[in-house]
Enzyme design. Structure first.
Site, PDB file in Angstrom:
ATOM      1  N   TYR A 117      -8.288   9.478   8.581  1.00 16.59           N
ATOM      2  CA  TYR A 117      -8.418   8.626   9.767  1.00 16.59           C
ATOM      3  C   TYR A 117      -9.389   9.229  10.782  1.00 16.59           C
ATOM      4  CZ  TYR A 117      -4.208   5.910   8.511  1.00 16.59           C
ATOM      5  OH  TYR A 117      -3.297   5.098   7.896  1.00 16.59           O
TER       6      TYR A 117
ATOM      7  N   HIS B 262      -9.724  -3.478   9.904  1.00 16.71           N
ATOM      8  CA  HIS B 262      -9.639  -3.451   8.438  1.00 16.71           C
ATOM      9  C   HIS B 262     -10.187  -4.738   7.801  1.00 16.71           C
ATOM     10  CE1 HIS B 262      -7.749   0.278   7.256  1.00 16.71           C
ATOM     11  NE2 HIS B 262      -6.705   0.117   8.052  1.00 16.71           N
TER      12      HIS B 262
ATOM     13  N   GLU C  11      -9.717   4.094   6.088  1.00 14.39           N
ATOM     14  CA  GLU C  11      -9.046   4.455   7.337  1.00 14.39           C
ATOM     15  C   GLU C  11      -9.974   5.126   8.357  1.00 14.39           C
ATOM     16  OE1 GLU C  11      -6.373   3.143   8.018  1.00 14.39           O
ATOM     17  OE2 GLU C  11      -5.523   2.619   6.066  1.00 14.39           O
TER      18      GLU C  11
ATOM     19  N   HIS D  54      -6.936  -1.786  15.311  1.00 24.94           N
ATOM     20  CA  HIS D  54      -7.027  -1.061  14.042  1.00 24.94           C
ATOM     21  C   HIS D  54      -6.853  -2.009  12.848  1.00 24.94           C
ATOM     22  CE1 HIS D  54      -6.504   2.521  11.414  1.00 24.94           C
ATOM     23  NE2 HIS D  54      -5.774   1.673  10.717  1.00 24.94           N
ATOM     24  N   GLU D  55      -5.770  -2.760  12.861  1.00 23.45           N
ATOM     25  CA  GLU D  55      -5.517  -3.633  11.703  1.00 23.45           C
ATOM     26  C   GLU D  55      -6.584  -4.724  11.586  1.00 23.45           C
ATOM     27  OE1 GLU D  55      -3.626  -2.172   9.861  1.00 23.45           O
ATOM     28  OE2 GLU D  55      -2.496  -0.974  11.291  1.00 23.45           O
TER      29      GLU D  55
ATOM     30  N   GLN E  72       0.847  -1.195   0.000  1.00 17.37           N
ATOM     31  CA  GLN E  72       0.000   0.000   0.000  1.00 17.37           C
ATOM     32  C   GLN E  72       0.885   1.247   0.000  1.00 17.37           C
ATOM     33  OE1 GLN E  72      -2.628   0.561   3.400  1.00 17.37           O
ATOM     34  NE2 GLN E  72      -4.074   1.777   2.212  1.00 17.37           N
TER      35      GLN E  72
ATOM     36  N   ARG F 217       9.874   3.672  11.731  1.00 17.24           N
ATOM     37  CA  ARG F 217       8.432   3.914  11.617  1.00 17.24           C
ATOM     38  C   ARG F 217       8.185   5.405  11.437  1.00 17.24           C
ATOM     39  NH1 ARG F 217       3.927   2.765  16.319  1.00 17.24           N
ATOM     40  NH2 ARG F 217       2.146   3.637  15.167  1.00 17.24           N
TER      41      ARG F 217
ATOM     42  N   GLY G 168       3.023   1.635  11.410  1.00 16.24           N
ATOM     43  CA  GLY G 168       2.673   0.981  12.662  1.00 16.24           C
ATOM     44  C   GLY G 168       2.193  -0.428  12.379  1.00 16.24           C
ATOM     45  N   GLY G 169       1.288  -0.502  11.433  1.00 16.85           N
ATOM     46  CA  GLY G 169       0.759  -1.795  11.055  1.00 16.85           C
ATOM     47  C   GLY G 169       0.238  -1.759   9.640  1.00 16.85           C
ATOM     48  N   MET G 170       0.085  -2.941   9.056  1.00 11.29           N
ATOM     49  CA  MET G 170      -0.469  -3.057   7.705  1.00 11.29           C
ATOM     50  C   MET G 170      -1.388  -4.271   7.696  1.00 11.29           C
ATOM     51  SD  MET G 170      -0.763  -1.877   4.684  1.00 11.29           S
ATOM     52  CE  MET G 170      -1.980  -2.646   3.627  1.00 11.29           C
ATOM     53  N   GLU G 171      -2.619  -4.023   7.259  1.00 10.10           N
ATOM     54  CA  GLU G 171      -3.703  -4.997   7.400  1.00 10.10           C
ATOM     55  C   GLU G 171      -3.672  -6.112   6.359  1.00 10.10           C
ATOM     56  OE1 GLU G 171      -3.827  -1.786   6.521  1.00 10.10           O
ATOM     57  OE2 GLU G 171      -5.438  -1.369   5.084  1.00 10.10           O
ATOM     58  N   ASN G 172      -2.502  -6.648   6.043  1.00  7.02           N
ATOM     59  CA  ASN G 172      -2.442  -7.718   5.048  1.00  7.02           C
ATOM     60  C   ASN G 172      -3.349  -8.864   5.494  1.00  7.02           C
ATOM     61  OD1 ASN G 172      -0.530  -6.297   3.465  1.00  7.02           O
ATOM     62  ND2 ASN G 172       1.031  -6.833   4.979  1.00  7.02           N
TER      63      ASN G 172
ATOM     64  N   ASP H 109       0.776   8.118  -1.222  1.00 11.89           N
ATOM     65  CA  ASP H 109       1.437   8.052   0.092  1.00 11.89           C
ATOM     66  C   ASP H 109       1.533   9.433   0.731  1.00 11.89           C
ATOM     67  OD1 ASP H 109       1.830   5.362  -0.022  1.00 11.89           O
ATOM     68  OD2 ASP H 109       3.972   5.446  -0.481  1.00 11.89           O
TER      69      ASP H 109
ATOM     70  N   LYS I  55       5.729   7.612  11.327  1.00  9.56           N
ATOM     71  CA  LYS I  55       4.949   8.460  12.223  1.00  9.56           C
ATOM     72  C   LYS I  55       5.729   8.829  13.488  1.00  9.56           C
ATOM     73  CE  LYS I  55       1.771   7.529  15.381  1.00  9.56           C
ATOM     74  NZ  LYS I  55       0.642   7.010  16.146  1.00  9.56           N
TER      75      LYS I  55
HETATM   76  N1  BES Z   1      -3.333   0.723   5.980  1.00  5.95           N
HETATM   77  C1  BES Z   1      -2.626   1.525   6.914  1.00  5.95           C
HETATM   78  C2  BES Z   1      -1.217   1.820   6.529  1.00  5.95           C
HETATM   79  C3  BES Z   1      -1.046   2.546   5.224  1.00  5.95           C
HETATM   80  C4  BES Z   1      -1.976   3.476   4.780  1.00  5.95           C
HETATM   81  C5  BES Z   1       0.054   2.293   4.457  1.00  5.95           C
HETATM   82  C6  BES Z   1      -1.794   4.102   3.561  1.00  5.95           C
HETATM   83  C7  BES Z   1       0.241   2.927   3.249  1.00  5.95           C
HETATM   84  C8  BES Z   1      -0.686   3.838   2.795  1.00  5.95           C
HETATM   85  C9  BES Z   1      -2.651   0.894   8.314  1.00  5.95           C
HETATM   86  O1  BES Z   1      -3.846   0.256   8.607  1.00  5.95           O
HETATM   87  C10 BES Z   1      -2.528   2.008   9.307  1.00  5.95           C
HETATM   88  O2  BES Z   1      -3.356   2.868   9.289  1.00  5.95           O
HETATM   89  N2  BES Z   1      -1.509   1.991  10.145  1.00  5.95           N
HETATM   90  C11 BES Z   1      -1.292   2.984  11.163  1.00  5.95           C
HETATM   91  C12 BES Z   1      -1.554   2.425  12.523  1.00  5.95           C
HETATM   92  C13 BES Z   1      -2.838   2.765  13.138  1.00  5.95           C
HETATM   93  C14 BES Z   1      -2.906   2.288  14.563  1.00  5.95           C
HETATM   94  C15 BES Z   1      -3.354   4.144  12.972  1.00  5.95           C
HETATM   95  C16 BES Z   1       0.155   3.407  11.131  1.00  5.95           C
HETATM   96  O3  BES Z   1       0.936   2.749  10.462  1.00  5.95           O
HETATM   97  O4  BES Z   1       0.509   4.368  11.799  1.00  5.95           O
HETATM   98 ZN    ZN Z   2      -5.414   1.644   8.752  1.00  5.37          ZN
END
Ligand code: BES
Ligand code: ZN
Length: 622
Positions: A395, A312, A331, A308-309, A153, A569, A281-285, A387, A571
């Site tokens: 979100y 999804h 999101e 969160h994941e 993604q 990471r 943080g995470g990816m909902e594969n 991206d 963020k």
């Molecule tokens: N699907 C997203 C990650 C993402 C979004 C990757 C758009 C590339 C493009 C994932 O579910 C997500 O939102 N991750 C958050 C964590 C969450 C607890 C808010 C993150 O990575 O910060």
């Molecule tokens: Zn997400």
């Protein structure tokens, strides 16, 4: 009762044509032909940092006159393209690779004499593929084996598989994966936790149709520990026990979500804990969430990431935004569901604290955004990198809108409505207009007098926060506010704050309420009592280090350097990078740290830091 459509004539009029339009972030011509099934055969070569493979694509021709198939690629070396006929016979096909666009990559154009049922592409990835990170032995916790993981993604699947890289298209897939013998491969497909590894051969199948951004693979020295009847954690051996403890509530979360929104439809829900360079943080594969190790802090205080994941699995993986301008459908819905899961499993107080922190983050980010980027319903992302277009608006404003609807229509009614949305659009890709139509018909028309059309319009199509946004409140945070005020007024010392033994969220809220800058004495007092410098908690680090930088507290620099090198990471680290880059002296320090940090960074993180550097230097010049 006037409908939303009367107020938003553009929505109603263009709903049909908008659906037919192609995704501007892909070369695929989805009105002509769509991939329905993908069969991969992948050789993972760590020495050359390449995946060498074959992708066989089954095609559903929608336009009888079409004779061309356009696939997305980025930095792929294409060896051959073959046509596979109805009895499986392969013949060479004519193909060309178009010019590469910086954002989109290059189209692979296959020209056919007649519509083929299948196409097979033989290819190799580039060692710098944007969707893959290759880690050396030294970059892993175990230090003995290399590691590979993907992050597809938003539009990076095309850097490791030639395909129609748009969420408009859904396909099932199979994969034969060949890896060095001792290693394990996992994918966003069926993974068997009891599988003995050692043959180097893996077979995967995903029998539910998914969009391309959910294609995922990881290979490494990966151990497994079961955490429930349909859950397990996968991680490097030294991490797997800690991870299993941190994520032990996953089955409870699944049960809570099923109660709200219906069955979990994907079979198993496993979590792969990646090395710290994972850019998200995470990816909902599907069936295998990928997660950062930075949430494993020992007290489950950051497991809303799993909520969160997992969420999804309904919002995103089951009902998917059909292009990236509508990412709030993924999101925003997910952030709302995440908070409902946290409430169900950990209680209302926890959910409220998370809401307050999220809303604070949204307001902070939104203040810096152009009005057009403050909308839930964004304009098509033509010429933009999805991206970079991703913000807290999708979100948190998205989740806040759903909370607003919940407040107006009542929880019971709204829960039923949302469950219906998931059920009726399961395994479909949808856009905002589809949601607006569904909302009008199934909620607003059925319960007249609860919301005004202009209130809905303000949420979806106007910048900023609507007047109807009710701010979250937390009684526990009120106490933190009082403690902070007392400390600032000299009525309490930092040692007494430490004695209160706050959890992660309370500490985060304490830091967020501090002024822009503190003086050195105050910072040193906090640092000594609360041990912020060198903290292993990235959520705290993410707020503490920028405060020290803004305040000119250069004592924190050694810890900052370590933090920026150890963690990838985005963020967590971008606020500190950006704070450093705001002054000439900090910028020079940041550049020095970046030459060291970038070696361990994922391509996505490198791009973000480089962009911030370029921007800061541009500003410094002008
Ligand atoms: N699907 C997203 C990650 C993402 C979004 C990757 C758009 C590339 C493009 C994932 O579910 C997500 O939102 N991750 C958050 C964590 C969450 C607890 C808010 C993150 O990575 O910060
Ligand atoms: Zn997400």
């Amino acid at each position: 009762m006037p409908s939303i459509h009367a107020l938003l004539p553009a929505l109603a009029l263009f709903a049909v044509s908008a659906q037919a339009a192609n995704d501007p972030n892909s070369y695929a011509e989805t009105d002509k032909v769509r991939v329905t099934q993908l069969a991969l055969d992948l050789h993972v070569a760590f020495k050359s940092r390449q995946i060498v493979g074959k992708a066989e694509l089954s095609l559903d021709w929608r336009d009888k006159a079409a004779r061309e198939l356009k696939l997305d690629t980025r930095d792929l070396a294409i060896a051959t393209v073959e046509i596979i006929d109805a009895v499986g016979k392969a013949t060479p096909a004519k193909f060309s690779l178009g010019n590469a666009d910086k954002i989109l990559g290059a189209p692979l154009i296959v020209t056919l004499d007649e519509q083929a049922p299948k196409i097979r592409v033989s290819y190799a990835t580039n060692p710098n593929a944007s969707g893959l990170q290759w880690l050396s032995e030294a970059q892993t916790a175990g230090k003995l084996h290399p590691f590979l993981f993907s992050q597809s993604q938003a539009i990076h699947a095309r850097s490791w598989v030639p395909l129609q890289d748009t969420p408009t298209v859904r396909f099932t897939y199979t994969a034969d994966v060949h890896v060095p013998k001792p290693l394990r491969a996992v994918m966003s497909a069926n993974n068997d936790p009891s599988l003995a590894v050692g043959s180097g051969e893996f077979h995967f199948a995903m029998d539910k149709p998914i969009p391309s951004y959910l294609l995922a693979i990881a290979v490494g020295d990966i151990a497994v520990k079961s955490t429930g009847p349909r859950t397990a954690v996968y991680a490097e051996p030294s991490m797997v026990e800690k991870a299993a403890k941190e994520f032990e509530d996953t089955e409870k979360m699944i049960v809570a979500t099923e109660k709200l929104y219906g069955d979990y439809r994907w079979g198993r829900y496993d979590i792969l804990v990646l090395p710290p360079s994972f850019p998200f943080g995470g990816m909902e594969n599907p069936r295998m969430t990928f997660a950062t190790p930075t949430v494993i802090v020992g007290d489950k205080s950051l497991t809303s990431l799993v909520a969160h994941e997992l969420a999804h699995s309904w919002s995103g993986n089951l009902v998917t935004n059909s292009s990236w301008k509508d990412i709030w459908l993924n999101e925003g819905f997910t952030s709302y569901v995440e908070n409902r899961i946290v409430e169900a499993v950990y209680g209302r107080e926890q959910a409220d604290m998370e809401d307050v922190i999220s809303q604070f983050g949204l307001k902070q980010e939104m203040a810096e955004l152009a009005p057009a980027d403050q909308l839930l319903m964004l304009a098509p992302l033509t010429g933009r990198d999805p991206d970079e277009a991703l913000t807290q608006v999708a979100y948190i404003k998205g989740a806040w809108f759903l909370s607003f609807l919940e407040q107006r229509f009542g929880r019971a009614t709204f829960d039923g409505f949302l469950r219906g949305w998931f059920d009726q659009h399961a395994f479909q890709s949808v856009d905002s207009d589809t949601f607006v139509g569904y909302l009008q018909k199934n909620l607003i028309d059925k319960h007249p007098g609860k919301v005004k059309p202009e209130e809905i319009e303000a949420w979806l199509k106007q910048p900023g926060l609507p007047a109807t946004a009710v701010a979250a409140k937390s009684a526990r945070f009120d106490k933190i506010d009082a403690a902070r005020a007392d400390w600032q007024a000299g009525k309490r010392d930092a040692a007494s704050l430490a004695a209160a033994k706050w959890g992660t969220l309370e500490t985060v809220h304490f830091l967020e309420g501090l002024p822009e800058k503190l003086d050195t004495k105050q910072l040193a007092e906090l640092d000594a009592a609360l041990h912020f410098g060198g903290t292993a908690n990235g959520e705290i680090a993410q707020r503490w280090y920028p405060l020290t930088v803004r305040s000119g507290y250069t004592q924190a620099r050694p810890a900052i350097e370590k933090f920026l090198i150890a963690i990838g990471r985005r963020k967590l680290i971008m606020p500190t990078w950006e704070a450093l880059m705001a002054t000439p002296d900090g910028l020079a320090f940041a550049e020095g740290v970046f030459t060291k940090a970038r070696q361990g960074y994922h391509p996505i993180t490198t791009t973000s830091v480089q962009a911030a550097l370029d921007k800061a230097k541009g500003k410094a010049k002008s």
